[in-house]
Design a protein around this motif. Sequence first.
Motif, mmCIF file in Angstrom:
data_model
loop_
_atom_site.group_PDB
_atom_site.id
_atom_site.type_symbol
_atom_site.label_atom_id
_atom_site.label_comp_id
_atom_site.label_asym_id
_atom_site.label_seq_id
_atom_site.Cartn_x
_atom_site.Cartn_y
_atom_site.Cartn_z
ATOM 1 N N TRP A 259 -7.625 4.313 13.644
ATOM 2 C CA TRP A 259 -6.293 3.422 13.623
ATOM 3 C C TRP A 259 -5.260 4.055 14.287
ATOM 4 O O TRP A 259 -5.182 4.979 14.557
ATOM 5 N N TYR B 211 0.052 2.836 11.677
ATOM 6 C CA TYR B 211 -1.199 2.356 10.730
ATOM 7 C C TYR B 211 -1.194 3.182 9.966
ATOM 8 O O TYR B 211 -1.699 3.666 8.841
ATOM 9 N N ILE C 130 -8.924 -4.532 5.782
ATOM 10 C CA ILE C 130 -7.633 -3.628 6.029
ATOM 11 C C ILE C 130 -7.442 -3.905 7.482
ATOM 12 O O ILE C 130 -7.055 -5.028 8.124
ATOM 13 N N MET D 230 -6.485 -7.087 7.680
ATOM 14 C CA MET D 230 -5.423 -8.050 7.553
ATOM 15 C C MET D 230 -3.938 -7.161 8.770
ATOM 16 O O MET D 230 -3.475 -7.901 8.933
ATOM 17 N N MET D 231 -5.289 -6.496 9.615
ATOM 18 C CA MET D 231 -4.309 -5.316 10.523
ATOM 19 C C MET D 231 -4.093 -7.077 12.053
ATOM 20 O O MET D 231 -3.592 -6.661 12.502
ATOM 21 N N LYS D 232 -5.194 -7.925 12.366
ATOM 22 C CA LYS D 232 -5.202 -8.843 12.698
ATOM 23 C C LYS D 232 -4.720 -9.885 12.551
ATOM 24 O O LYS D 232 -4.440 -10.808 12.928
ATOM 25 N N ALA E 89 -3.035 -10.471 9.448
ATOM 26 C CA ALA E 89 -1.640 -10.844 8.683
ATOM 27 C C ALA E 89 -0.542 -10.241 9.908
ATOM 28 O O ALA E 89 -0.702 -10.129 9.563
ATOM 29 N N GLN F 129 3.403 -7.975 5.856
ATOM 30 C CA GLN F 129 2.355 -7.676 4.818
ATOM 31 C C GLN F 129 1.699 -6.098 5.316
ATOM 32 O O GLN F 129 1.330 -5.819 4.620
ATOM 33 N N ASN F 130 1.479 -6.101 6.679
ATOM 34 C CA ASN F 130 0.706 -4.620 7.324
ATOM 35 C C ASN F 130 1.463 -3.951 6.190
ATOM 36 O O ASN F 130 1.198 -2.714 6.343
ATOM 37 N N GLU F 131 2.868 -3.552 6.626
ATOM 38 C CA GLU F 131 3.809 -2.339 5.894
ATOM 39 C C GLU F 131 3.526 -3.204 4.941
ATOM 40 O O GLU F 131 3.305 -1.460 4.109
ATOM 41 N N VAL G 279 -0.911 -1.741 3.956
ATOM 42 C CA VAL G 279 -2.660 -0.325 5.292
ATOM 43 C C VAL G 279 -2.228 0.398 4.458
ATOM 44 O O VAL G 279 -3.147 1.096 4.290
#
Lengths: 412, 374
Positions: free
Chosen positions: A65, A69, A104, A107-109, A111, A115-117, A120
Amino acid sequence: MDFNDTPEEAKFRSEVREWLSANARQRDTSNAKAGVSTKSEAERLVRAKEWQAKKAEAGYAAITWPTEYGGLGGTSIQSVIYSQEEANYDVPRGFFEIGLGMCIPTMMKWATPEQNERFVKPALFGEEVWCQLFSEPAAGSDVAGLRTKCERDGDDWIINGQKVWTSGAHFCDYGIIVTRSDPTVPKHKGLTFFFLDMKTPGIEIRPIKQISGGSGFNEVFFNDVRVPDSQRLGDVGEGWKVSLTTLMNERLAIGGGSGVDYEELLKLARETELEEGPAIKDSNVREKLADWYVQSQGLKYTKFRTLTALSKGQVPGAESSIGKIVSGPKMQDLGSFAMDIQGQGGILQDGDESPMGAAFQNQWLGAAGYRIAGGTDEILRNIVSEQVLGLPQDIRVDKNVPFNELASSGKK
Amino acid sequence: MNFDFSDDQKMLKDQARKFLEDKCSYDDVRTVLESDASHHDEVWQGLCDLGFTGAAIPEQYGGVGLGALELCVVAEELGRCAAPVPFSSSIYMAAEALKIGGSETLKQTWLPKLASGEIIGTLAAAEGPAAPSPRNIKTTFANGKLNGRKLPVPDGETASVAIVLANTGGTGEQAVSLVVVDLTQDGVTRSSVETIDPTRGHAEINFDNADASLLGVSGEGWALMKRVEAGAAVLVAFEQVGGTEAALNMAKDYSLDRYAFGRQIGSYQAIKHKLADMYVKLELARSNAYYGAMVLAQEGADLELAAASARISATEAYRFAAQECIQVHGGIGFTWEANPQFHYRRSKLLALSLGSASRWKNRLVSELEKSNVA
């Protein structure tokens, strides 16, 4: 041709080794594969969360990653090297694979950055565990045939229906879910995707008892579950596209088969008497042992071919797609054959009486599920024939028909 | 991790493939099937001229001085087209046996001619339908003279020199030795025999007081034989991998071309899953063959285990792909005019050429028992 690390890989490996030896305990290899933890799931989860936090702090929890993140920004081969080394240590496993491997990344792709802040890092550090809510009683291999519906209500959506085979739902904090928003269009076009808090009112989780006796899976019921529109991932009706992100990560997340293999069968064959003498002298036993040895080695060196491509920074070939097709039936057949060797005593599933703590009996029961989970043997053969060999897709009678006009069980 | 062939080795493979695609089509293989020829002379001469026969023979004996890995990539291409040439007899068996066990004189005498293809060599072990083990070998070698009957001997009609497994009077595994025989002498009579794969010539050879000389030490022939077989098992595994891939591709192409019930037959799961299974077996076989190649090239201690794995895996893959290739073709696949027969025949020939899968499974488990002494 060799198995050696490049100088950079060797350097990374020694860093990993140093960190592991300072932070974890070596696995007791004398009692390798038959060992089953006697601790309760709750106790194991506590331990797993502690280990995950430690690992994330060091950067090893998500090697590939990006650093923003909390990852290491490393390569796939580094990730493999870490796993190889970690396999020698007695560390908790089996709680974060789905969340970090499938949820996740989705989500990373899809959100928002905020939201990722928010989500994740807590997932990476093991503070919050995630599950995936896709399969349904009437939608297994054909997951796009799912029926759980979502209806718009102001700024919210109301979800009703049932999911099944949800690993870990009972201890998870969040989940990703795909639902049907429009049954009047063909099945792939009427889906909408969300993430949600598993503590939301209206969610009921019931464990499923498997034939092996364990309960890793759950049924999850949704009764008027209210989810804000801000938790929608992708556009309304675009849920299938989002699902594909998750499913593409599934094959990576579902681990290779472990359990008893030819080594344990060899040991059993040496220690077990048949009518004519030790089982290891029996030519049928020897042939089977050789077949499974060759399959195990074939899988091992297939993995090495994939690693070679990764090590050279190339995209691996399609060969890695064969893993579960081979290992599932092998686990089942090997367990079954080892029970045959035990004769009438083979029916015993008794930790004290059965050889190796009933490992063969346990594997025979469990493997029936392994051949289905994460893509059945049959679906995997479709994938190989279509995506690797380029054969035509099946004719899809449901492709251009509105979902609510499709034939289904009880409605023809 | 560098578990792959080098760029140079891949170039050599391409070179072999291009030559064989040009000179060794199924129509060319068919000319051997339908004639009395023991092999395809033009293809064989081409392989010799390009230096493939001498690839793994040291330069001091007239070879190119490359190694086992180079031979492996060539083998895969020979297998792909079911090449009707005496490559395995002359190189994997005769030349390798001389390299491993031969005296300086024997090497000087025979290797340069085998490297250039001036002559063909072979290895004769079998004596009819039984395992050629120390207790079964009836051919004798005593006082420099060889007597007995060998059948079937690959390329036995055209070979000029043979390595022969013969009883030399010891007991147990020490009962046999390998000897080198000039097949052009008076004490040797031979005639071709019919086999399941007429694209590869085989013969019966009778030795009547033929002059021969020991290869290696008397009474140690069985150990040497097993070492030669292990190396050949890896090389033949590459032929089998090439053949498997060719049979899979032939079946796949046909399944895309052939329509039944209004659809390409390759769109039915019964066919798709069969082809997927061919692919799975092919990849397992390729991975096991690669490991065998690596150990052979490094002369590693676990050659016997690696070679047995490569052979068992590749034999199973080729068996399945070749027989199911005919099945996918349906009736046309069973005709003389169609090409699937070449792989069906060759797969069984290679499956038996170094002894059956059962024999190798037994060898494999014997190795496992040694390496895992409780």
